[in-house]
Design an enzyme around this catalytic site. Structure first.
Site: not given
Length: 436
Positions: A313, A371
């Site tokens: 991320h 995700d």
């Protein structure tokens, strides 16, 4: 903002006079250096592509500590909200700054529920799209189109207009997403059922048909509600910054949110869970679990161009706190629906295991992110990959609105106008065509 006693001094090696810059302290997180007078006093801009070191606003909504892996909504840890609150409680918190008491909860839920239907003309607007149009293309049009139907709440500078447009957007987004889904399938639209909870109603509009009774699955409803909570806001990300920038021009709230939807569509932002599932399906087609070793080898090879989607991320340099929660939900859903042995999900779990144990990924902190897990959960409950980003937009709408309202209410806000470092041609004259 609290001014610090310490100031930053900007010195120049060319003999230009130095300049003192105020420093402001937030309630938590890094201090900021105020450079607003920099150009006026020095004739120079700062240069920060991607805004990696620039605070574009002050905000009291969401705080992220990427090194600690911490996410707070209005001071509350995301872990506590995901375990003890539902999505509409989280919406109330983001919009108004506090979790609702019992009466406020009842009133807020009723208010949102009363606005779940959309104008019947939206059906005819929807019919203008091809059946195979990407749901995000449809959603960008539908959300922007709301401003053509609700003229009584389009003045962004009117607090009451902002309030009613906020409730309308939160209430109608599930209806619009479900309509886009049903349109692509060629199935009849399902009207909202106001006796159901916000998320149960969404599953009904998505998966019910007029020919038989539909009972929402509690595990599925709980999983989707958690997805909504975990995606509700995430500080000044690309789509939120887009909404703020768009709203700073004074455009109506529906248009500003439509701009956020358009930005979210990008694969590097809201499309990341779609990209993660597509990656899994590509590995599955290539041979499944047996081919994971080969795939990982390609990922480690910088020249292969193969990327591991759904891992790591931009902000979190530790484990994404949302991913921990989504991992629990992921395993719960797969077990409840009897899908643990589904080839694609077995592949996903095998990939997760490698990423959590392989020194290459551990050293680079390429942990599975939210995700990765939310994509698996959504596929398991029957949501097509192309609709993943629309679900994300549904969840993030409340965060966009809260951020937009905060900006408009800020006495320091001005229309956004970034500057540039110009590297093009200097002034020159147009020559006659024969001399060019």
């Amino acid at each position: 903002m609290t001014p610090s006693d310490v100031k930053a001094t900007l010195a120049f090696s060319d003999g230009s006079p130095s300049m003192d810059l105020p420093i402001y302290k937030g309630s938590v997180g890094p201090d900021v250096i105020d450079i607003r007078k920099l150009y006026a006093q020095t004739g120079k801009f700062t240069y920060d592509p991607g805004f990696l070191s620039t605070a574009s606003c002050n905000s009291s909504i969401t705080y992220i500590d990427g090194d600690k892996g911490e996410l707070l909504y209005r001071g509350y840890p995301i872990e506590q909200l995901a375990q003890h609150c539902d999505f509409l409680d989280t919406c109330h918190l983001l919009l108004y700054g506090e979790l609702p008491n019992a009466q406020q909860q009842k009133d807020f839920h009723k208010l949102v529920t009363n606005h779940t239907m959309v104008n019947e003309q939206m059906q005819f607007f929807l019919r203008g799209f091809r059946r195979d149009a990407h749901p995000m293309a449809v959603m960008t049009g539908l959300v922007g189109g709301l401003s053509a139907f609700y003229h009584d709440s389009t003045d962004i500078n009117n607090p009451q207009h902002r309030e009613i447009s906020a409730i309308r957007l939160i209430a109608k987004m599930p209806t619009l997403v479900a309509m886009a889904y049903k349109y692509a399938l060629g199935q009849p639209y399902m009207y909202p059922r106001n006796e159901l909870s916000y998320t149960a109603n969404f599953t009904h509009m998505m998966f019910a048909t007029p020919c038989e009774k539909y009972e929402p699955n509690d595990v599925v409803v709980r999983a989707l509600d958690r997805i909504f909570i975990l995606h509700a806001d995430h500080e000044q990300n690309a789509s939120t910054s887009t909404v703020r920038l768009c709203g700073s021009s004074g455009t109506n709230p529906f248009a500003a949110i439509a701009a956020g939807v358009a930005c979210l569509w990008g694969p590097a932002h809201g499309g990341a869970n779609e990209a993660a599932l597509n990656m899994l399906e590509d590995i599955q087609k290539a041979g499944g679990v047996e081919k994971i070793g080969e795939f990982i080898k390609q990922v480690k090879d910088k020249n292969s161009g193969i990327k591991l989607m759904g891992f790591g991320h931009r902000v979190y340099k530790n484990y994404d706190p949302r991913a921990k929660l989504m991992r629990e939900t992921c395993h719960e859903v797969l077990e409840a629906l009897g899908l643990e042995n589904d080839p694609l999900f077995k592949l996903a779990m095998a990939l997760e295991k490698i990423a959590l144990e392989d020194e290459y990924f551990v050293a680079r902190k390429l942990y599975p992110n939210v995700d990765f897990y939310s994509g698996i959960v959504q596929r398991a409950i029957g949501i097509p990959v192309s609709l993943f980003t629309a679900i994300f937009a549904l969840a993030r709408t409340v965060g966009w609105i809260a951020q937009l309202n905060e900006m408009i209410a800020d006495p320091e806000y001005k229309i956004g106008r970034p500057r540039q470092l110009f590297v093009g041609a200097t002034a020159r004259d147009v020559k006659p065509i024969g001399q060019r």
